[in-house]
Design a protein around this motif. Structure first.
Motif, PDB file in Angstrom:
ATOM      1  N   ALA A  90      -1.249   9.199  23.095  1.00  0.00           N
ATOM      2  CA  ALA A  90      -0.871  10.395  22.416  1.00  0.00           C
ATOM      3  C   ALA A  90      -0.860   9.786  20.508  1.00  0.00           C
ATOM      4  O   ALA A  90      -1.402   8.336  20.261  1.00  0.00           O
ATOM      5  CB  ALA A  90       1.048  10.312  22.261  1.00  0.00           C
ATOM      6  N   ALA A  91      -0.811  10.604  20.009  1.00  0.00           N
ATOM      7  CA  ALA A  91      -0.709  10.810  18.382  1.00  0.00           C
ATOM      8  C   ALA A  91      -0.098  11.834  17.762  1.00  0.00           C
ATOM      9  O   ALA A  91      -0.652  12.822  17.766  1.00  0.00           O
ATOM     10  CB  ALA A  91      -2.573  10.210  18.034  1.00  0.00           C
ATOM     11  N   ASP A  92      -0.497  11.457  16.194  1.00  0.00           N
ATOM     12  CA  ASP A  92       0.321  12.192  16.030  1.00  0.00           C
ATOM     13  C   ASP A  92      -0.640  12.490  14.230  1.00  0.00           C
ATOM     14  O   ASP A  92      -1.205  11.798  13.641  1.00  0.00           O
ATOM     15  CB  ASP A  92       1.468  11.683  15.211  1.00  0.00           C
ATOM     16  CG  ASP A  92       2.739  11.343  16.019  1.00  0.00           C
ATOM     17  OD1 ASP A  92       2.824  12.275  17.130  1.00  0.00           O
ATOM     18  OD2 ASP A  92       3.494  10.540  16.127  1.00  0.00           O
ATOM     19  N   VAL A  93      -0.585  14.274  13.667  1.00  0.00           N
ATOM     20  CA  VAL A  93      -1.245  14.246  12.415  1.00  0.00           C
ATOM     21  C   VAL A  93      -0.361  13.946  11.770  1.00  0.00           C
ATOM     22  O   VAL A  93       1.084  14.506  12.049  1.00  0.00           O
ATOM     23  CB  VAL A  93      -1.476  15.627  12.274  1.00  0.00           C
ATOM     24  CG1 VAL A  93      -1.819  15.933  10.624  1.00  0.00           C
ATOM     25  CG2 VAL A  93      -2.537  16.136  13.286  1.00  0.00           C
ATOM     26  N   LEU A  94      -0.662  13.314   9.909  1.00  0.00           N
ATOM     27  CA  LEU A  94       0.978  12.765   9.229  1.00  0.00           C
ATOM     28  C   LEU A  94       0.592  13.719   8.384  1.00  0.00           C
ATOM     29  O   LEU A  94      -0.168  13.895   7.755  1.00  0.00           O
ATOM     30  CB  LEU A  94       0.218  11.343   9.572  1.00  0.00           C
ATOM     31  CG  LEU A  94      -0.256  10.092  10.539  1.00  0.00           C
ATOM     32  CD1 LEU A  94      -0.685   9.093   9.449  1.00  0.00           C
ATOM     33  CD2 LEU A  94       0.719  10.205  10.513  1.00  0.00           C
ATOM     34  N   ASP A  95       1.551  13.446   7.667  1.00  0.00           N
ATOM     35  CA  ASP A  95       1.703  15.091   6.870  1.00  0.00           C
ATOM     36  C   ASP A  95       3.262  14.820   6.218  1.00  0.00           C
ATOM     37  O   ASP A  95       4.495  14.527   6.247  1.00  0.00           O
ATOM     38  CB  ASP A  95       1.848  16.276   6.853  1.00  0.00           C
ATOM     39  CG  ASP A  95       2.357  17.152   6.204  1.00  0.00           C
ATOM     40  OD1 ASP A  95       1.287  17.073   5.478  1.00  0.00           O
ATOM     41  OD2 ASP A  95       2.618  18.321   6.271  1.00  0.00           O
ATOM     42  N   PRO A  96       3.191  13.823   4.945  1.00  0.00           N
ATOM     43  CA  PRO A  96       2.051  13.293   4.388  1.00  0.00           C
ATOM     44  C   PRO A  96       0.944  12.334   5.035  1.00  0.00           C
ATOM     45  O   PRO A  96       1.862  11.711   5.663  1.00  0.00           O
ATOM     46  CB  PRO A  96       1.673  12.869   2.945  1.00  0.00           C
ATOM     47  CG  PRO A  96       2.947  13.000   2.759  1.00  0.00           C
ATOM     48  CD  PRO A  96       3.997  13.164   3.985  1.00  0.00           C
ATOM     49  N   PRO A  97      -0.139  12.451   3.977  1.00  0.00           N
ATOM     50  CA  PRO A  97      -0.816  11.157   4.867  1.00  0.00           C
ATOM     51  C   PRO A  97      -0.799   9.947   4.329  1.00  0.00           C
ATOM     52  O   PRO A  97       0.004   9.799   2.911  1.00  0.00           O
ATOM     53  CB  PRO A  97      -2.698  11.454   4.393  1.00  0.00           C
ATOM     54  CG  PRO A  97      -2.510  12.912   3.944  1.00  0.00           C
ATOM     55  CD  PRO A  97      -1.103  13.527   3.921  1.00  0.00           C
ATOM     56  N   ILE A  98      -1.157   9.300   4.959  1.00  0.00           N
ATOM     57  CA  ILE A  98      -0.817   7.788   4.321  1.00  0.00           C
ATOM     58  C   ILE A  98      -2.144   6.714   3.779  1.00  0.00           C
ATOM     59  O   ILE A  98      -3.212   6.335   4.098  1.00  0.00           O
ATOM     60  CB  ILE A  98      -0.474   6.449   5.164  1.00  0.00           C
ATOM     61  CG1 ILE A  98       0.933   7.135   6.121  1.00  0.00           C
ATOM     62  CG2 ILE A  98      -0.138   5.557   4.783  1.00  0.00           C
ATOM     63  CD1 ILE A  98       1.058   6.135   7.579  1.00  0.00           C
ATOM     64  N   PRO A  99      -2.279   6.464   2.045  1.00  0.00           N
ATOM     65  CA  PRO A  99      -3.023   6.020   0.946  1.00  0.00           C
ATOM     66  C   PRO A  99      -2.816   4.279   1.978  1.00  0.00           C
ATOM     67  O   PRO A  99      -2.034   4.086   1.683  1.00  0.00           O
ATOM     68  CB  PRO A  99      -2.032   6.063   0.137  1.00  0.00           C
ATOM     69  CG  PRO A  99      -1.465   7.232  -0.669  1.00  0.00           C
ATOM     70  CD  PRO A  99      -0.474   7.388   0.994  1.00  0.00           C
ATOM     71  N   VAL A 100      -4.561   4.101   2.036  1.00  0.00           N
ATOM     72  CA  VAL A 100      -4.613   2.688   2.966  1.00  0.00           C
ATOM     73  C   VAL A 100      -5.011   1.563   1.845  1.00  0.00           C
ATOM     74  O   VAL A 100      -5.112   1.153   1.356  1.00  0.00           O
ATOM     75  CB  VAL A 100      -5.338   2.667   4.420  1.00  0.00           C
ATOM     76  CG1 VAL A 100      -3.976   3.372   5.143  1.00  0.00           C
ATOM     77  CG2 VAL A 100      -6.542   4.022   4.181  1.00  0.00           C
ATOM     78  N   THR A 101      -6.020   2.623   1.035  1.00  0.00           N
ATOM     79  CA  THR A 101      -7.150   1.507   0.296  1.00  0.00           C
ATOM     80  C   THR A 101      -7.506   2.532  -1.091  1.00  0.00           C
ATOM     81  O   THR A 101      -7.665   3.666  -1.353  1.00  0.00           O
ATOM     82  CB  THR A 101      -8.672   1.388   1.375  1.00  0.00           C
ATOM     83  OG1 THR A 101      -8.416   0.529   2.411  1.00  0.00           O
ATOM     84  CG2 THR A 101      -9.219   0.275  -0.141  1.00  0.00           C
ATOM     85  N   ARG A 102      -7.771   1.878  -2.653  1.00  0.00           N
ATOM     86  CA  ARG A 102      -7.830   2.964  -3.202  1.00  0.00           C
ATOM     87  C   ARG A 102      -9.348   1.877  -4.184  1.00  0.00           C
ATOM     88  O   ARG A 102      -8.889   0.673  -4.164  1.00  0.00           O
ATOM     89  CB  ARG A 102      -6.697   3.024  -4.215  1.00  0.00           C
ATOM     90  CG  ARG A 102      -6.242   4.353  -4.019  1.00  0.00           C
ATOM     91  CD  ARG A 102      -5.034   4.575  -4.791  1.00  0.00           C
ATOM     92  NE  ARG A 102      -4.621   5.406  -4.592  1.00  0.00           N
ATOM     93  CZ  ARG A 102      -2.687   5.343  -4.331  1.00  0.00           C
ATOM     94  NH1 ARG A 102      -2.687   3.899  -4.688  1.00  0.00           N
ATOM     95  NH2 ARG A 102      -2.091   6.278  -3.710  1.00  0.00           N
ATOM     96  N   ALA A 103     -10.150   2.228  -5.001  1.00  0.00           N
ATOM     97  CA  ALA A 103     -11.081   1.849  -5.216  1.00  0.00           C
ATOM     98  C   ALA A 103     -11.970   3.238  -6.609  1.00  0.00           C
ATOM     99  O   ALA A 103     -11.034   3.541  -6.397  1.00  0.00           O
ATOM    100  CB  ALA A 103     -11.931   0.940  -4.414  1.00  0.00           C
ATOM    101  N   HIS A 104     -12.595   1.955  -7.178  1.00  0.00           N
ATOM    102  CA  HIS A 104     -13.425   2.339  -8.544  1.00  0.00           C
ATOM    103  C   HIS A 104     -14.819   1.740  -7.927  1.00  0.00           C
ATOM    104  O   HIS A 104     -15.083   0.169  -7.772  1.00  0.00           O
ATOM    105  CB  HIS A 104     -13.045   1.962  -9.839  1.00  0.00           C
ATOM    106  CG  HIS A 104     -11.750   3.342  -9.966  1.00  0.00           C
ATOM    107  ND1 HIS A 104     -10.698   3.233 -10.177  1.00  0.00           N
ATOM    108  CD2 HIS A 104     -12.095   4.314 -10.516  1.00  0.00           C
ATOM    109  CE1 HIS A 104      -9.858   4.228 -10.371  1.00  0.00           C
ATOM    110  NE2 HIS A 104     -11.037   5.086 -11.144  1.00  0.00           N
ATOM    111  N   GLY A 105     -15.338   2.253  -8.026  1.00  0.00           N
ATOM    112  CA  GLY A 105     -17.308   1.804  -7.765  1.00  0.00           C
ATOM    113  C   GLY A 105     -18.477   2.136  -8.307  1.00  0.00           C
ATOM    114  O   GLY A 105     -17.971   3.602  -9.138  1.00  0.00           O
TER     115      GLY A 105
END
Length: 132
Positions: free
Chosen positions: A108-123
């Motif tokens: 089983a799995a769920d669609v997440l609403d809202p999604p969970i931010p896990v990583t941010r970066a500037h490159g």
């Protein structure tokens, strides 16, 4: 096809995180997983914008906001925020858009609403000098 080189140009990719990638207790995946996705997003972006894969020069900032787990579907987005002669600064964000839910069953799995931010970066990515 190239020629989409404008600030605001965006590329998004999604990837299922297999259980074989779990590295820590609780089916956690290492934080570098999101950075690997950012590299793939940047490669696709440079192909679209410059007709070349380019080379990743480095990150100026990285934030690990929440864990990535095996069984997640992760969406990674990159947006061009600055264009130099040969450099492209990109803002990245990875979000979990689906997550396994073992409480409801082994698959089983769920669609997440809202999604969970896990990583941010500037490159910054560098592309070869154009020969005229």
């Amino acid at each position: 096809m190239s020629g989409a080189l404008v600030e605001g140009f965006t590329v998004t990719q999604r990837r299922y995180v297999p259980y074989s990638h779990a590295h820590y207790g609780g089916n956690l995946v290492d934080g570098a997983y999101g950075l690997g996705m950012f590299g793939d997003v940047a490669t696709e972006m440079m192909i679209w914008t410059d007709g070349d894969e380019g080379l990743f020069a480095g990150y100026s900032a990285v934030e690990f906001l929440a864990p990535i787990q095996a069984g997640d579907v992760v969406e990674a987005t990159g947006t061009i925020v600055r264009i130099g002669n040969r450099s492209r600064e990109i803002a990245f964000e990875a979000r979990v858009v689906c997550r396994a839910n073992a409480d409801r069953g082994p698959s089983a799995a769920d669609v997440l609403d809202p999604p969970i931010p896990v990583t941010r970066a500037h490159g910054t990515v560098v592309v070869p000098q154009t020969v005229v």
